[in-house]
Design a protein around this motif. Structure first.
Motif, PDB file in Angstrom:
ATOM      1  N   ILE A  73     -19.059 -10.947 -13.778  1.00 13.00           N
ATOM      2  CA  ILE A  73     -19.005 -10.067 -12.609  1.00 13.00           C
ATOM      3  C   ILE A  73     -20.137  -9.043 -12.640  1.00 13.00           C
ATOM      4  O   ILE A  73     -20.616  -8.588 -11.593  1.00 13.00           O
ATOM      5  CB  ILE A  73     -17.627  -9.376 -12.519  1.00 13.00           C
ATOM      6  CG1 ILE A  73     -17.443  -8.747 -11.137  1.00 13.00           C
ATOM      7  CG2 ILE A  73     -17.454  -8.334 -13.624  1.00 13.00           C
ATOM      8  CD1 ILE A  73     -16.022  -8.334 -10.838  1.00 13.00           C
ATOM      9  N   TYR A  74     -20.619  -8.697 -13.841  1.00 11.66           N
ATOM     10  CA  TYR A  74     -21.719  -7.737 -13.945  1.00 11.66           C
ATOM     11  C   TYR A  74     -23.076  -8.401 -13.672  1.00 11.66           C
ATOM     12  O   TYR A  74     -24.040  -7.709 -13.342  1.00 11.66           O
ATOM     13  CB  TYR A  74     -21.703  -7.042 -15.302  1.00 11.66           C
ATOM     14  CG  TYR A  74     -20.550  -6.072 -15.398  1.00 11.66           C
ATOM     15  CD1 TYR A  74     -20.619  -4.818 -14.800  1.00 11.66           C
ATOM     16  CD2 TYR A  74     -19.364  -6.427 -16.047  1.00 11.66           C
ATOM     17  CE1 TYR A  74     -19.558  -3.931 -14.850  1.00 11.66           C
ATOM     18  CE2 TYR A  74     -18.292  -5.545 -16.106  1.00 11.66           C
ATOM     19  CZ  TYR A  74     -18.395  -4.303 -15.497  1.00 11.66           C
ATOM     20  OH  TYR A  74     -17.334  -3.427 -15.534  1.00 11.66           O
ATOM     21  N   LEU A  79     -27.205  -8.718  -9.139  1.00 10.85           N
ATOM     22  CA  LEU A  79     -27.733  -9.433  -7.970  1.00 10.85           C
ATOM     23  C   LEU A  79     -27.597  -8.617  -6.684  1.00 10.85           C
ATOM     24  O   LEU A  79     -28.376  -8.803  -5.740  1.00 10.85           O
ATOM     25  CB  LEU A  79     -27.011 -10.774  -7.813  1.00 10.85           C
ATOM     26  CG  LEU A  79     -27.265 -11.805  -8.929  1.00 10.85           C
ATOM     27  CD1 LEU A  79     -26.432 -13.058  -8.692  1.00 10.85           C
ATOM     28  CD2 LEU A  79     -28.752 -12.152  -9.013  1.00 10.85           C
ATOM     29  N   LEU A  80     -26.628  -7.692  -6.654  1.00 11.09           N
ATOM     30  CA  LEU A  80     -26.456  -6.846  -5.471  1.00 11.09           C
ATOM     31  C   LEU A  80     -27.663  -5.952  -5.220  1.00 11.09           C
ATOM     32  O   LEU A  80     -27.857  -5.447  -4.107  1.00 11.09           O
ATOM     33  CB  LEU A  80     -25.207  -5.961  -5.633  1.00 11.09           C
ATOM     34  CG  LEU A  80     -23.845  -6.673  -5.605  1.00 11.09           C
ATOM     35  CD1 LEU A  80     -22.731  -5.683  -5.887  1.00 11.09           C
ATOM     36  CD2 LEU A  80     -23.611  -7.352  -4.249  1.00 11.09           C
ATOM     37  N   LEU A 350     -23.717  -3.108   0.380  1.00 11.83           N
ATOM     38  CA  LEU A 350     -23.817  -3.723  -0.941  1.00 11.83           C
ATOM     39  C   LEU A 350     -23.632  -2.669  -2.027  1.00 11.83           C
ATOM     40  O   LEU A 350     -23.097  -2.948  -3.096  1.00 11.83           O
ATOM     41  CB  LEU A 350     -25.172  -4.421  -1.105  1.00 11.83           C
ATOM     42  CG  LEU A 350     -25.422  -5.646  -0.222  1.00 11.83           C
ATOM     43  CD1 LEU A 350     -26.781  -6.251  -0.531  1.00 11.83           C
ATOM     44  CD2 LEU A 350     -24.313  -6.685  -0.416  1.00 11.83           C
ATOM     45  N   GLY A 351     -24.066  -1.450  -1.757  1.00  9.46           N
ATOM     46  CA  GLY A 351     -23.832  -0.343  -2.682  1.00  9.46           C
ATOM     47  C   GLY A 351     -22.363  -0.003  -2.777  1.00  9.46           C
ATOM     48  O   GLY A 351     -21.849   0.303  -3.866  1.00  9.46           O
ATOM     49  N   LEU A 356     -17.381  -0.169  -5.959  1.00  8.00           N
ATOM     50  CA  LEU A 356     -15.994  -0.603  -6.100  1.00  8.00           C
ATOM     51  C   LEU A 356     -15.818  -1.442  -7.351  1.00  8.00           C
ATOM     52  O   LEU A 356     -14.823  -1.303  -8.083  1.00  8.00           O
ATOM     53  CB  LEU A 356     -15.561  -1.397  -4.862  1.00  8.00           C
ATOM     54  CG  LEU A 356     -15.315  -0.590  -3.589  1.00  8.00           C
ATOM     55  CD1 LEU A 356     -15.033  -1.512  -2.409  1.00  8.00           C
ATOM     56  CD2 LEU A 356     -14.154   0.388  -3.789  1.00  8.00           C
ATOM     57  N   LEU A 357     -16.795  -2.283  -7.622  1.00 13.38           N
ATOM     58  CA  LEU A 357     -16.751  -3.119  -8.821  1.00 13.38           C
ATOM     59  C   LEU A 357     -16.735  -2.239 -10.075  1.00 13.38           C
ATOM     60  O   LEU A 357     -15.903  -2.411 -10.971  1.00 13.38           O
ATOM     61  CB  LEU A 357     -17.964  -4.045  -8.815  1.00 13.38           C
ATOM     62  CG  LEU A 357     -18.100  -5.123  -9.883  1.00 13.38           C
ATOM     63  CD1 LEU A 357     -18.968  -6.257  -9.342  1.00 13.38           C
ATOM     64  CD2 LEU A 357     -18.730  -4.585 -11.165  1.00 13.38           C
TER      65      LEU A 357
END
Length: 419
Positions: A73-74, A79-80, A350-351, A356-357
Motif C-alpha cells: 500500500i505504501y 505512485l500518488l 490524490l493528496g 487518508l492512507l
C-alpha cells in the motif's frame, strides 16, 4: 567527510551482514538522530542528505530480507505523487531549479514510504527495540551538548518572545525544538522501560529528559515541546490502562514525579528568560500584549494552501509549486510548515487519498498488533510534527514507520503491561 563516512560504513555493515540483525534499521536510527547535528555543524553534504541515506539503508534491508505483502500500500502511496510531479515540472517557473523544488517536497514522503515498507509487520522484540532507541537517542545527546556549549547564558540573550536562534546553538529553533522533543520521548522510554535494575541508569535517563525539556523550552519554538510531552504522556497513559494494579501505582508515582519536576523546569525557564517564556506560551509579545498571529504566521501559509486546493481540487498545483504560487497570491516568500495542507495544495484529491492512507493504516495495524505499546506515541509524534515542521527533517517520517512494527515479548522483556 563525517556524513560520507557514516554512509559508507553503514552500507558496508548492512550488506556484509545482509541485515540479519536489523542493521539497516539501527544505522537509519542513528542517521535520523544525527541529522540536525550534521546540519548545524556544517558536516552534512546537503540538507536532504540524511533522508537519502535512510532511504538507501532501508532499501538495502528490503532487498536482503524482503517485505510484507501488506506494505504494498505504501508503494501505491509513492505512485500518488507521480501526477503531481508531472504537473509541477510543467508549472514551475523557468528560472526555478526544478529538481531541487520537487526533491525538497517529496524526499520526506518517500522516506516515510520506504521506511514503512521496511517496518510494516516486521517482528522485533522489546529488547531489540532498545538498540533502536539508543541509536536514535545518543546523537540527540550530542545535539543537546552542542546547544549547551555553543549558546551563551539564556538570561543574557532573551529579549523577546520570538523563536530564538541564539539559545538554539545558532541553528534553526524549529528543528532544534523538534529533535529535542524526540529526545524527550526517546529518553522517557529508556527511563520508563529500560532502566531496571540500575538506579544510576534510571537517574541518568531522567536527568537527560529534564535537560532536553529545558533546552527545548528556551528555543522559544513550541511545536517540539508540545509534541515530545504529548507523545510521552500518551505512552504513560497507554501503559497505565493496560497494567495491573501494582504497576498502575508505580506509574502513578512516575506521573506525579514528572508533574512536579515539570513545574520546576518551567519555573526555572521562566526565571532564566525573565518571564518571556510565559508570554510566548500565552501568545503575547515582550510587552505582554496578545498577538493576533497565534502560530507565527503558519496559519496564513496554511490558508493559502487550502485556497490553492479549492482552486485546483482534482490534481492540485503540482509538487514544488506552492511556494511560488503563494508568493504570486500574497507576496509571502515562505515554504510550507504543514505537510497536510501542502499535500492538499500540490496533489489535490490524490493528496487527500494519500493522507487518508497515512492516517488510517497505523490505526488498523494496531488491531493486528496490540502489543506495540509505542504505536500511538509514534503516530502522534509524526502527526503533530508534520503540522508545525512539515517533513523538513527525516525524524517524523522514520518515527511514523516505527509504529508499523510488530512488537513481540519474551520472558526477559516483559513490559509493565505484562507484570
Amino acid at each position: 567527510m563525517i556524513a560520507i563516512s557514516i554512509f559508507l560504513y553503514g552500507s558496508f555493515i548492512i550488506n556484509k551482514n545482509k541485515d540479519k540483525n536489523n542493521e539497516a534499521l539501527l544505522f537509519s536510527s542513528y542517521v535520523v538522530g544525527a541529522e540536525v547535528l550534521l546540519r548545524m555543524t556544517g558536516t552534512s553534504v546537503f540538507n536532504e542528505f540524511a533522508k537519502y541515506v535512510v532511504i538507501i539503508f532501508l532499501f538495502y534491508g528490503i532487498v536482503h530480507k524482503g517485505f510484507s505483502k501488506k506494505a504494498i500500500i505504501y508503494v501505491f502511496f509513492i505512485l500518488l505523487f507521480v501526477p503531481g510531479i508531472y504537473i509541477g515540472i510543467q508549472n514551475l517557473n523557468f528560472d526555478t531549479n526544478i529538481r531541487k523544488a520537487i526533491a525538497f517536497n517529496i524526499s520526506g514522503p518517500i522516506t516515510l514510504a520506504v521506511a514503512s515498507i521496511y517496518c510494516y509487520g516486521k517482528e522485533m522484540s522489546l529488547n531489540q527495540l532498545k538498540s533502536v532507541f539508543i541509536a536514535l537517542g545518543l546523537p540527540i545527546v550530542s545535539i543537546l551538548t552542542y546547544v549547551i556549549f555553543y549558546s551563551p547564558s539564556v538570561k543574557d540573550v532573551v529579549t523577546g518572545t520570538h523563536s530564538n536562534f541564539v539559545t538554539s546553538g545558532g541553528f534553526g529553533p524549529n528543528q532544534i525544538s523538534t529533535i529535542l522533543g524526540l529526545g524527550i520521548l526517546v529518553f522517557f522510554v529508556l527511563f520508563l522501560l529500560y532502566s531496571k535494575p540500575s538506579k544510576r541508569l534510571l537517574f541518568l535517563n531522567f536527568l537527560i529528559v529534564i535537560f532536553m525539556a529545558y533546552r527545548a523550552i528556551v528555543t522559544f519554538s513550541r511545536g517540539g515541546v508540545y509534541t515530545g510531552l504529548t507523545s510521552s504522556f500518551v505512552l504513560l497513559l497507554f501503559l497505565y490502562f493496560y497494567s495491573n494494579s501494582k504497576v498502575k501505582y508505580i506509574l502513578f508515582r512516575v506521573l506525579t514525579l514528572v508533574f512536579f519536576i515539570g513545574i520546576l523546569v518551567w519555573s526555572y525557564s521562566a526565571i532564566q528568560t525573565n518571564g518571556m517564556i510565559q508570554n510566548r506560551y500565552q501568545n503575547k509579545d515582550a510587552l505582554g500584549r496578545v498577538k493576533q498571529d497565534k502560530l507565527g504566521g503558519r496559519e496564513k501559509i496554511a490558508e493559502t494552501e487550502i485556497q490553492m486546493f479549492l482552486e485546483n481540487p482534482l490534481l492540485g498545483i503540482g509538487i514544488g509549486k506552492n511556494k511560488e504560487y503563494r508568493e504570486e497570491m500574497t507576496g509571502i516568500v515562505a515554504a510550507s510548515h504543514n505537510e497536510l495542507t501542502r499535500m492538499l495544495a500540490e496533489q489535490g484529491l490524490l493528496g487527500v487519498l494519500g493522507l487518508l492512507l497515512l492516517l488510517l493504516v497505523p490505526i488498523l495495524h494496531f488491531f493486528e498488533n496490540k502489543e506495540n505499546i509505542f504505536l500511538f506515541s509514534f503516530y502522534l509524534f509524526w502527526l503533530l510534527t508534520i503540522n508545525h515542521a512539515a517533513m523538513r527533517i527525516a525524524a517524523p517520517a522514520f518515527i511514523y514507520a516505527l509504529s508499523l512494527l510488530k512488537v513481540t515479548f519474551t520472558n526477559e522483556t516483559k513490559t509493565p503491561i505484562h507484570r
